[in-house]
Design a protein around this motif. Structure first.
Motif, PDB file in Angstrom:
ATOM      1  N   LEU A  43       0.811  -1.220   0.000  1.00 46.33           N
ATOM      2  CA  LEU A  43       0.000   0.000   0.000  1.00 46.33           C
ATOM      3  C   LEU A  43       0.844   1.269   0.000  1.00 46.33           C
ATOM      4  O   LEU A  43       0.316   2.362   0.200  1.00 46.33           O
ATOM      5  CB  LEU A  43      -0.920   0.002   1.224  1.00 46.33           C
ATOM      6  CG  LEU A  43      -1.948  -1.138   1.288  1.00 46.33           C
ATOM      7  CD1 LEU A  43      -2.686  -1.109   2.610  1.00 46.33           C
ATOM      8  CD2 LEU A  43      -2.924  -1.058   0.119  1.00 46.33           C
ATOM      9  N   SER A  44       2.134   1.138  -0.249  1.00 46.30           N
ATOM     10  CA  SER A  44       3.028   2.303  -0.144  1.00 46.30           C
ATOM     11  C   SER A  44       2.737   3.389  -1.171  1.00 46.30           C
ATOM     12  O   SER A  44       3.066   4.560  -0.957  1.00 46.30           O
ATOM     13  CB  SER A  44       4.492   1.848  -0.272  1.00 46.30           C
ATOM     14  OG  SER A  44       4.719   1.237  -1.537  1.00 46.30           O
ATOM     15  N   ARG A  45       2.116   3.023  -2.284  1.00 46.43           N
ATOM     16  CA  ARG A  45       1.787   4.021  -3.311  1.00 46.43           C
ATOM     17  C   ARG A  45       0.401   4.625  -3.108  1.00 46.43           C
ATOM     18  O   ARG A  45      -0.014   5.496  -3.880  1.00 46.43           O
ATOM     19  CB  ARG A  45       1.876   3.388  -4.700  1.00 46.43           C
ATOM     20  CG  ARG A  45       3.287   2.939  -5.076  1.00 46.43           C
ATOM     21  CD  ARG A  45       3.320   2.402  -6.492  1.00 46.43           C
ATOM     22  NE  ARG A  45       4.666   1.982  -6.882  1.00 46.43           N
ATOM     23  CZ  ARG A  45       4.984   1.496  -8.076  1.00 46.43           C
ATOM     24  NH1 ARG A  45       4.020   1.354  -8.999  1.00 46.43           N
ATOM     25  NH2 ARG A  45       6.224   1.147  -8.347  1.00 46.43           N
ATOM     26  N   ASP A  46      -0.303   4.155  -2.107  1.00 47.86           N
ATOM     27  CA  ASP A  46      -1.644   4.668  -1.825  1.00 47.86           C
ATOM     28  C   ASP A  46      -1.637   5.438  -0.511  1.00 47.86           C
ATOM     29  O   ASP A  46      -0.910   5.092   0.417  1.00 47.86           O
ATOM     30  CB  ASP A  46      -2.650   3.512  -1.730  1.00 47.86           C
ATOM     31  CG  ASP A  46      -2.827   2.797  -3.050  1.00 47.86           C
ATOM     32  OD1 ASP A  46      -3.559   3.315  -3.904  1.00 47.86           O
ATOM     33  OD2 ASP A  46      -2.224   1.714  -3.217  1.00 47.86           O
ATOM     34  N   THR A  62      -8.525   4.327   0.770  1.00 49.86           N
ATOM     35  CA  THR A  62      -7.562   5.323   0.322  1.00 49.86           C
ATOM     36  C   THR A  62      -8.182   6.721   0.306  1.00 49.86           C
ATOM     37  O   THR A  62      -9.400   6.881   0.429  1.00 49.86           O
ATOM     38  CB  THR A  62      -7.048   5.003  -1.089  1.00 49.86           C
ATOM     39  OG1 THR A  62      -8.111   5.222  -2.033  1.00 49.86           O
ATOM     40  CG2 THR A  62      -6.579   3.560  -1.194  1.00 49.86           C
ATOM     41  N   LYS A  63      -7.326   7.699   0.131  1.00 49.33           N
ATOM     42  CA  LYS A  63      -7.764   9.097   0.107  1.00 49.33           C
ATOM     43  C   LYS A  63      -8.760   9.369  -1.007  1.00 49.33           C
ATOM     44  O   LYS A  63      -9.649  10.211  -0.870  1.00 49.33           O
ATOM     45  CB  LYS A  63      -6.535   9.999  -0.048  1.00 49.33           C
ATOM     46  CG  LYS A  63      -6.809  11.480   0.107  1.00 49.33           C
ATOM     47  CD  LYS A  63      -5.518  12.269   0.038  1.00 49.33           C
ATOM     48  CE  LYS A  63      -5.761  13.760   0.253  1.00 49.33           C
ATOM     49  NZ  LYS A  63      -4.487  14.531   0.213  1.00 49.33           N
ATOM     50  N   ASN A  64      -8.639   8.640  -2.116  1.00 50.69           N
ATOM     51  CA  ASN A  64      -9.576   8.838  -3.221  1.00 50.69           C
ATOM     52  C   ASN A  64     -10.730   7.853  -3.200  1.00 50.69           C
ATOM     53  O   ASN A  64     -11.453   7.704  -4.190  1.00 50.69           O
ATOM     54  CB  ASN A  64      -8.843   8.784  -4.560  1.00 50.69           C
ATOM     55  CG  ASN A  64      -8.138   7.467  -4.800  1.00 50.69           C
ATOM     56  OD1 ASN A  64      -8.248   6.539  -3.993  1.00 50.69           O
ATOM     57  ND2 ASN A  64      -7.419   7.373  -5.905  1.00 50.69           N
ATOM     58  N   GLY A  65     -10.934   7.165  -2.050  1.00 47.60           N
ATOM     59  CA  GLY A  65     -12.129   6.361  -1.862  1.00 47.60           C
ATOM     60  C   GLY A  65     -12.098   4.964  -2.429  1.00 47.60           C
ATOM     61  O   GLY A  65     -13.141   4.327  -2.576  1.00 47.60           O
ATOM     62  N   ARG A  66     -10.915   4.443  -2.719  1.00 41.13           N
ATOM     63  CA  ARG A  66     -10.822   3.047  -3.169  1.00 41.13           C
ATOM     64  C   ARG A  66     -10.617   2.136  -1.964  1.00 41.13           C
ATOM     65  O   ARG A  66     -10.047   2.545  -0.954  1.00 41.13           O
ATOM     66  CB  ARG A  66      -9.677   2.872  -4.163  1.00 41.13           C
ATOM     67  CG  ARG A  66      -9.858   3.645  -5.448  1.00 41.13           C
ATOM     68  CD  ARG A  66      -8.981   3.094  -6.572  1.00 41.13           C
ATOM     69  NE  ARG A  66      -7.572   3.033  -6.190  1.00 41.13           N
ATOM     70  CZ  ARG A  66      -6.649   2.353  -6.877  1.00 41.13           C
ATOM     71  NH1 ARG A  66      -6.989   1.660  -7.944  1.00 41.13           N
ATOM     72  NH2 ARG A  66      -5.377   2.365  -6.492  1.00 41.13           N
ATOM     73  N   LEU A  67     -11.055   0.871  -2.085  1.00 46.92           N
ATOM     74  CA  LEU A  67     -10.946  -0.082  -0.990  1.00 46.92           C
ATOM     75  C   LEU A  67     -10.046  -1.254  -1.363  1.00 46.92           C
ATOM     76  O   LEU A  67     -10.103  -1.769  -2.482  1.00 46.92           O
ATOM     77  CB  LEU A  67     -12.323  -0.634  -0.603  1.00 46.92           C
ATOM     78  CG  LEU A  67     -13.370   0.355  -0.105  1.00 46.92           C
ATOM     79  CD1 LEU A  67     -14.608  -0.401   0.367  1.00 46.92           C
ATOM     80  CD2 LEU A  67     -12.830   1.249   0.990  1.00 46.92           C
TER      81      LEU A  67
END
Length: 268
Positions: A43-46, A62-67
């Motif tokens: 998850l380092s790129r998220d 994530t900050k953009n709402g992905r799970l």
């Protein structure tokens, strides 16, 4: 924290995990326990802003709402719609890839996700007691399924205990469904499975759920609880089940203009 594992987030969106890992719920690509917090490299790129832990599984937002999800896939609790027994690395929940999610919650073996605008809830995982909210259906769901009855009503946040689900509405009311003795409803043995407003609770600003007990706090700082009180986890004198939301009187003397602003629950 979950059932034996814990997750921490930094203010830079980094995610660390430690504890039990028999199903890969820590997200490190192994099933080895971690005695100390370790960064989840996958998850380092998220930029992770929220996480929720269930029994042997973890959900990340994530900050953009992905799970993303990892751990045990039993009963479909990862939402990945496959037959893989365990996921040791976080995997994208593709069913919700084109939806911006704003909140998540994990029960022991199921999950809820709320759209950022508060208009839609999805549920997946184990379907017993009607806790997924799909009317009379109690079947497991292997990928997120929208709860049609809750579309467009204006939801602020979602919560899960072991076998019941809760939606805190933007108007300060709570809707609940699942195992009858946990929903806070006045209902018969199976009536709690119906989605309904929890009576006599207004202006609620936050909630917290343990395994089988629930706390809610209103805008005046009053705390209400219901569910299992056999270990006095509700802070009420009688060590019995409490079916209806009951005000918890604090023995603390609050300073003028001070009030309780947050509640949290352990398992019991």
């Amino acid at each position: 924290g979950g059932y034996g594992h814990a997750i921490a987030l930094t203010d830079h969106g980094e995610c660390l995990s430690w504890g039990d890992n028999d199903y890969g719920q820590l997200g490190h690509g192994t099933v080895e326990r971690s005695l100390r917090p370790k960064s989840i490299e996958r998850l380092s790129r998220d930029f992770i802003i929220k996480t929720a832990c269930g029994f042997r599984h973890t959900i990340f937002m994530t900050k953009n709402g992905r799970l993303f999800a990892c751990g045990s896939s039993e009963n479909g609790r990862l939402g990945l719609n496959d037959e893989t027994e365990k996921r040791m690395l976080p995997a994208l929940i593709e069913k919700l890839e084109n939806v911006e999610i704003g909140d998540i919650a994990c029960g022991s073996d199921y999950n809820l996700a709320l759209s950022k605008d508060g208009s839609f809830i999805w549920s997946w995982g184990k379907g017993e007691y009607g806790k997924l909210g799909h009317k009379t259906e109690r079947k497991d769901e292997k990928e997120p399924k929208m709860i049609e009855e809750l579309c467009g009503i204006g939801i602020d946040s979602v919560y899960c205990c072991n076998n019941a689900s809760f939606a805190l509405l933007k108007n300060g009311r709570i809707m609940s469904w699942g195992q009858a003795r946990l929903t806070g409803h006045e209902s018969g043995p199976n009536g709690g499975e119906k989605i309904a407003l929890v009576p006599n609770l207004y202006n609620i600003i936050s909630m917290a759920c343990g395994n089988e007990h629930i706390l809610a706090i209103n805008s005046d700082g009053r705390v209400f609880g219901w569910g299992n009180n056999t270990d006095f986890q509700l802070g009420l004198e009688s060590s019995t089940w409490v079916k209806n939301p009951t005000k918890i009187d604090s023995p603390l003397t609050m300073k003028p203009n001070h009030r309780i602003s947050q509640v949290a629950c352990g398992r019991n």
